[in-house]
Scaffold this motif. Structure first.
Motif, mmCIF file in Angstrom:
data_model
loop_
_atom_site.group_PDB
_atom_site.id
_atom_site.type_symbol
_atom_site.label_atom_id
_atom_site.label_comp_id
_atom_site.label_asym_id
_atom_site.label_seq_id
_atom_site.Cartn_x
_atom_site.Cartn_y
_atom_site.Cartn_z
ATOM 1 N N ASP A 82 -9.233 -10.283 8.546
ATOM 2 C CA ASP A 82 -9.926 -10.437 9.830
ATOM 3 C C ASP A 82 -11.207 -9.615 9.883
ATOM 4 O O ASP A 82 -11.807 -9.471 10.953
ATOM 5 N N ASN A 83 -11.594 -9.042 8.734
ATOM 6 C CA ASN A 83 -12.814 -8.237 8.616
ATOM 7 C C ASN A 83 -12.759 -6.972 9.461
ATOM 8 O O ASN A 83 -13.777 -6.493 9.966
ATOM 9 N N GLU A 84 -11.551 -6.420 9.610
ATOM 10 C CA GLU A 84 -11.355 -5.158 10.308
ATOM 11 C C GLU A 84 -11.035 -4.064 9.295
ATOM 12 O O GLU A 84 -10.675 -4.347 8.146
ATOM 13 N N ASP A 85 -11.129 -2.812 9.745
ATOM 14 C CA ASP A 85 -10.744 -1.685 8.893
ATOM 15 C C ASP A 85 -9.220 -1.609 8.870
ATOM 16 O O ASP A 85 -8.599 -1.321 9.891
ATOM 17 N N PRO A 86 -8.591 -1.854 7.723
ATOM 18 C CA PRO A 86 -7.130 -1.902 7.698
ATOM 19 C C PRO A 86 -6.471 -0.568 7.400
ATOM 20 O O PRO A 86 -5.240 -0.475 7.354
ATOM 21 N N PHE A 87 -7.257 0.492 7.192
ATOM 22 C CA PHE A 87 -6.698 1.727 6.640
ATOM 23 C C PHE A 87 -6.513 2.855 7.653
ATOM 24 O O PHE A 87 -6.348 4.009 7.277
ATOM 25 N N LYS A 88 -6.532 2.533 8.922
ATOM 26 C CA LYS A 88 -6.305 3.564 9.935
ATOM 27 C C LYS A 88 -4.807 3.873 10.048
ATOM 28 O O LYS A 88 -3.981 2.985 10.243
ATOM 29 N N LYS A 89 -4.475 5.151 9.889
ATOM 30 C CA LYS A 89 -3.107 5.639 10.081
ATOM 31 C C LYS A 89 -2.096 4.893 9.202
ATOM 32 O O LYS A 89 -1.079 4.387 9.690
ATOM 33 N N ILE A 90 -2.384 4.791 7.929
ATOM 34 C CA ILE A 90 -1.415 4.181 7.017
ATOM 35 C C ILE A 90 -1.043 5.178 5.927
ATOM 36 O O ILE A 90 -1.807 6.087 5.602
ATOM 37 N N MET A 91 0.144 5.009 5.385
ATOM 38 C CA MET A 91 0.628 5.890 4.334
ATOM 39 C C MET A 91 -0.173 5.667 3.055
ATOM 40 O O MET A 91 -0.531 4.525 2.728
ATOM 41 N N PRO A 92 -0.464 6.744 2.311
ATOM 42 C CA PRO A 92 -1.202 6.588 1.044
ATOM 43 C C PRO A 92 -0.525 5.606 0.085
ATOM 44 O O PRO A 92 -1.218 4.866 -0.628
ATOM 45 N N SER A 93 0.794 5.578 0.082
ATOM 46 C CA SER A 93 1.504 4.664 -0.823
ATOM 47 C C SER A 93 1.235 3.204 -0.447
ATOM 48 O O SER A 93 1.103 2.339 -1.317
ATOM 49 N N ASN A 94 1.132 2.926 0.869
ATOM 50 C CA ASN A 94 0.845 1.554 1.306
ATOM 51 C C ASN A 94 -0.602 1.179 0.991
ATOM 52 O O ASN A 94 -0.886 0.023 0.649
ATOM 53 N N ARG A 95 -1.484 2.152 1.093
ATOM 54 C CA ARG A 95 -2.890 1.904 0.725
ATOM 55 C C ARG A 95 -2.980 1.558 -0.763
ATOM 56 O O ARG A 95 -3.696 0.623 -1.152
ATOM 57 N N GLU A 96 -2.236 2.291 -1.575
ATOM 58 C CA GLU A 96 -2.232 2.033 -3.014
ATOM 59 C C GLU A 96 -1.672 0.651 -3.328
ATOM 60 O O GLU A 96 -2.194 -0.073 -4.181
ATOM 61 N N THR A 97 -0.601 0.274 -2.616
ATOM 62 C CA THR A 97 -0.012 -1.051 -2.820
ATOM 63 C C THR A 97 -1.002 -2.143 -2.474
ATOM 64 O O THR A 97 -1.176 -3.111 -3.224
ATOM 65 N N PHE A 98 -1.670 -1.997 -1.324
ATOM 66 C CA PHE A 98 -2.658 -3.011 -0.934
ATOM 67 C C PHE A 98 -3.807 -3.081 -1.933
ATOM 68 O O PHE A 98 -4.268 -4.177 -2.289
ATOM 69 N N ASN A 99 -4.273 -1.930 -2.387
ATOM 70 C CA ASN A 99 -5.403 -1.920 -3.323
ATOM 71 C C ASN A 99 -5.088 -2.672 -4.617
ATOM 72 O O ASN A 99 -6.000 -3.178 -5.280
ATOM 73 N N SER A 100 -3.798 -2.764 -4.949
ATOM 74 C CA SER A 100 -3.431 -3.480 -6.174
ATOM 75 C C SER A 100 -3.668 -4.984 -6.055
ATOM 76 O O SER A 100 -3.792 -5.675 -7.069
ATOM 77 N N LYS A 146 3.808 -10.806 -0.605
ATOM 78 C CA LYS A 146 5.107 -10.208 -0.889
ATOM 79 C C LYS A 146 4.910 -8.844 -1.545
ATOM 80 O O LYS A 146 3.875 -8.568 -2.151
ATOM 81 N N THR A 147 5.940 -8.009 -1.458
ATOM 82 C CA THR A 147 5.976 -6.745 -2.183
ATOM 83 C C THR A 147 7.276 -6.684 -2.964
ATOM 84 O O THR A 147 8.281 -7.268 -2.562
ATOM 85 N N SER A 148 7.235 -5.980 -4.088
ATOM 86 C CA SER A 148 8.437 -5.887 -4.918
ATOM 87 C C SER A 148 8.446 -4.568 -5.675
ATOM 88 O O SER A 148 7.394 -4.060 -6.071
ATOM 89 N N GLY A 149 9.634 -4.048 -5.876
ATOM 90 C CA GLY A 149 9.777 -2.815 -6.644
ATOM 91 C C GLY A 149 9.720 -3.047 -8.135
ATOM 92 O O GLY A 149 9.608 -2.086 -8.912
ATOM 93 N N LYS A 150 9.812 -4.299 -8.551
ATOM 94 C CA LYS A 150 9.772 -4.598 -9.989
ATOM 95 C C LYS A 150 9.216 -5.997 -10.188
ATOM 96 O O LYS A 150 9.168 -6.815 -9.257
ATOM 97 N N VAL A 151 8.804 -6.275 -11.420
ATOM 98 C CA VAL A 151 8.314 -7.602 -11.770
ATOM 99 C C VAL A 151 9.446 -8.613 -11.604
ATOM 100 O O VAL A 151 10.590 -8.363 -12.001
ATOM 101 N N MET A 186 2.034 -11.250 -4.882
ATOM 102 C CA MET A 186 3.048 -10.214 -4.837
ATOM 103 C C MET A 186 2.533 -8.905 -5.433
ATOM 104 O O MET A 186 2.145 -8.848 -6.603
ATOM 105 N N ALA A 187 2.530 -7.843 -4.618
ATOM 106 C CA ALA A 187 2.219 -6.508 -5.106
ATOM 107 C C ALA A 187 3.493 -5.917 -5.711
ATOM 108 O O ALA A 187 4.556 -5.928 -5.082
ATOM 109 N N VAL A 188 3.377 -5.398 -6.933
ATOM 110 C CA VAL A 188 4.536 -4.901 -7.671
ATOM 111 C C VAL A 188 4.331 -3.429 -8.007
ATOM 112 O O VAL A 188 3.285 -3.050 -8.561
ATOM 113 N N ASP A 189 5.316 -2.592 -7.694
ATOM 114 C CA ASP A 189 5.207 -1.158 -7.962
ATOM 115 C C ASP A 189 4.948 -0.901 -9.445
ATOM 116 O O ASP A 189 5.658 -1.428 -10.316
ATOM 117 N N ASP A 190 3.928 -0.090 -9.711
ATOM 118 C CA ASP A 190 3.633 0.384 -11.074
ATOM 119 C C ASP A 190 3.375 -0.740 -12.072
ATOM 120 O O ASP A 190 3.553 -0.564 -13.282
#
Length: 229
Positions: A82-100, A146-151, A186-190
């Motif tokens: 939506d062309n908004e700033d999505p990073f206000k008050k979010i956990m660093p781990s969630n920011r990392e997941t999105f960046n992937s 989607k998000t997943s802890g593994k492939v 799907m964002a996948v951990d690590d």
């Protein structure tokens, strides 16, 4: 900047919990089960076996954490598209997941029609809320995050494709605009993210079969008086 395309207005839908299952109110006294309620039949046995293996307490803790993370990533994706700033008050781990997955959104998604849109189909007797309807690599698509802890193996993702197939049918019924491309991001951990691109018609018969199974089970529950137990 992502371009947004005007599309037919689609009113939001209220939800109601019936016998522990999410339903959408689609008319005066008419309720349709959510598509995720129906597709959960595919993973029911696997989840039950996993819960038995790890124990309910640990399973509940893991499920709650995964659900919260999934909700957070969906919210970030929605705001970003939506062309908004999505990073206000979010956990660093969630920011990392999105960046992937950020570059996948940047490089492939545009001309957005709708996000978090509530849809239903009288033909299917189902309803649900679709993450994103937009062009993916120039083709109008149902897009699911989607998000997943593994492939995940391809065969573990069939429920996602069936869910997206249902959204495509619902969208066409509500707007008259056909969509045949289904995209799962799907964002996948690590690990690098996974992207699956499917055709709606590959999954339509499996969707119908799953709906029939759900209806049979509901009818059996009512017949034997076990519904809601």
């Amino acid at each position: 900047m992502f371009n947004h395309v005007e599309c037919p207005e689609i009113p939001d839908l209220k939800t109601k919990n019936i016998n522990g299952k999410r339903h959408y109110v689609v008319g005066d006294g008419k309720y349709y089960p959510s598509v995720t309620t129906v597709t959960s039949l595919l993973s029911r046995k696997g989840i039950a076996d996993w819960r038995k293996k790890v124990g309910n307490e640990k399973a509940n803790r893991i499920s709650t954490k995964a659900s919260r993370r999934g909700t957070a990533i969906h919210t970030i994706c929605e705001k970003y598209l939506d062309n908004e700033d999505p990073f206000k008050k979010i956990m660093p781990s969630n920011r990392e997941t999105f960046n992937s997955i950020k570059s996948i959104l940047d490089d492939n998604i545009n001309n957005i029609r709708a996000q978090e849109v509530a849809l239903y189909s009288d033909y299917l007797g189902l309803a649900g809320r679709c993450d994103c309807i937009a062009e993916y690599d120039g083709i109008l698509s149902i897009i699911d995050f989607k998000t997943s802890g593994k492939v995940k193996k391809y065969e573990w993702c069939h429920g996602y494709f069936i869910q997206e197939c249902a959204y495509a049918i619902m969208w066409e019924e509500r707007t008259g605009i056909p969509i045949t491309q289904l995209v799962t991001i799907m964002a996948v951990d690590d690990n690098p993210p996974q992207v699956f691109i499917e055709h709606r018609d590959t999954w339509s018969q499996q969707l119908i079969d799953l709906i029939d199974q759900y209806k049979r089970e509901q009818n059996e529950s009512r017949a034997y008086g076990t519904e809601g137990r």
